[in-house]
Design a protein around this motif. Structure first.
Motif, PDB file in Angstrom:
ATOM      1  N   PHE A  77      10.719   2.634  13.384  1.00  0.00           N
ATOM      2  CA  PHE A  77       9.998   3.980  14.080  1.00  0.00           C
ATOM      3  C   PHE A  77      10.476   4.540  15.296  1.00  0.00           C
ATOM      4  O   PHE A  77      10.266   5.704  15.152  1.00  0.00           O
ATOM      5  N   ALA A  78      11.714   3.137  15.148  1.00  0.00           N
ATOM      6  CA  ALA A  78      12.352   3.803  17.052  1.00  0.00           C
ATOM      7  C   ALA A  78      13.454   4.892  16.289  1.00  0.00           C
ATOM      8  O   ALA A  78      13.855   6.175  17.143  1.00  0.00           O
TER       9      ALA A  78
ATOM     10  N   ASN B 135      12.852   7.304  13.809  1.00  0.00           N
ATOM     11  CA  ASN B 135      12.228   8.192  13.597  1.00  0.00           C
ATOM     12  C   ASN B 135      11.636   9.274  15.399  1.00  0.00           C
ATOM     13  O   ASN B 135      12.149  10.369  15.804  1.00  0.00           O
ATOM     14  N   ASN B 136      11.326   8.107  15.887  1.00  0.00           N
ATOM     15  CA  ASN B 136      10.903   8.491  17.328  1.00  0.00           C
ATOM     16  C   ASN B 136      12.565   9.585  17.815  1.00  0.00           C
ATOM     17  O   ASN B 136      12.088  10.503  18.840  1.00  0.00           O
ATOM     18  N   LEU B 137      13.233   8.612  17.942  1.00  0.00           N
ATOM     19  CA  LEU B 137      15.440   9.032  18.297  1.00  0.00           C
ATOM     20  C   LEU B 137      14.800  10.343  17.413  1.00  0.00           C
ATOM     21  O   LEU B 137      15.230  11.713  18.654  1.00  0.00           O
TER      22      LEU B 137
ATOM     23  N   ASN C  54      12.676  12.488  16.427  1.00  0.00           N
ATOM     24  CA  ASN C  54      12.049  13.470  17.673  1.00  0.00           C
ATOM     25  C   ASN C  54      11.892  14.043  18.485  1.00  0.00           C
ATOM     26  O   ASN C  54      12.129  15.676  19.119  1.00  0.00           O
ATOM     27  N   CYS C  55      13.180  13.706  19.233  1.00  0.00           N
ATOM     28  CA  CYS C  55      13.258  13.291  20.484  1.00  0.00           C
ATOM     29  C   CYS C  55      14.876  14.549  20.608  1.00  0.00           C
ATOM     30  O   CYS C  55      14.889  15.783  21.448  1.00  0.00           O
TER      31      CYS C  55
ATOM     32  N   TYR D 295      17.112  11.144  11.362  1.00  0.00           N
ATOM     33  CA  TYR D 295      15.563  11.131   9.950  1.00  0.00           C
ATOM     34  C   TYR D 295      16.213  10.564   9.137  1.00  0.00           C
ATOM     35  O   TYR D 295      15.465   9.515   8.371  1.00  0.00           O
TER      36      TYR D 295
ATOM     37  N   ASN E  74      10.951   4.511   6.549  1.00  0.00           N
ATOM     38  CA  ASN E  74       9.799   5.283   7.393  1.00  0.00           C
ATOM     39  C   ASN E  74       8.905   6.541   6.677  1.00  0.00           C
ATOM     40  O   ASN E  74       9.820   6.847   6.344  1.00  0.00           O
TER      41      ASN E  74
ATOM     42  N   ASN F 139       9.191  14.017   7.873  1.00  0.00           N
ATOM     43  CA  ASN F 139      10.362  14.880   8.627  1.00  0.00           C
ATOM     44  C   ASN F 139      11.263  15.418   8.270  1.00  0.00           C
ATOM     45  O   ASN F 139      11.905  16.304   8.424  1.00  0.00           O
TER      46      ASN F 139
END
Length: 151
Positions: free
Chosen positions: A9-10, A12-14, A16-17, A35, A43, A49
């Motif tokens: 999750f982290a 993937n979120n990174l 996004n950043c 991704y 994920n 993504n």
């Protein structure tokens, strides 16, 4: 730190950043790589993504077939986000043949799972008769529902 420890999750979120320049410069290549790493860990959001990256050429070359395959994988995980994207592929012929009935069915499935983007897409189906008969009242109700969800 969690991304460095392999938290999908982290990671993937990174991604996004990096894609959207949140707290860092936009780096689509780095977003694509993150991704891909998170997708390899299973994920669903990252798989979706990554499909978006292939569909739109974000950090990689456009490859609609690869995008379709990734959306199919995400959809098979049973979450609304991947099912909605797969419906979009069928509606617009992205990596597959156009099948408006299949698109309608997938949007309906994603709506049943609570995906707010699918609510809007299903409204479009009813408004324009995509895979179903035109029902402007139903379209209005769906658009209202989507608007209430800030979509």
């Amino acid at each position: 730190m969690a991304a460095n420890l392999g938290n999908e999750f982290a990671i993937n979120n990174l991604g996004n950043c990096y894609q959207y320049g949140i707290g860092t410069s936009v780096d689509n290549q780095r977003a694509f790589e993150l991704y891909q790493n998170a997708a390899n860990l299973g994920n669903e959001f990252a798989i979706n993504n990554l499909g978006n990256c292939y569909q739109n050429g974000i950090g990689t070359s456009v490859d609609n077939q690869k995008a379709f395959e990734l959306y199919q994988i995400a959809a098979n995980l049973g979450k609304g986000i991947g099912i909605n994207e797969l419906g979009y592929c069928y509606q617009h012929g992205i990596g597959t043949s156009i099948d408006k009935q299949k698109a309608f069915e997938l949007y309906q499935m994603a709506v049943n799972l609570g995906n707010e983007f699918a609510i809007n897409n299903l409204g479009n189906c009813y408004q324009y008769g995509i895979g179903t008969i035109v029902d402007k009242q139903k379209a209005f109700e769906l658009y209202q529902m989507a608007a209430n969800l800030k979509n």
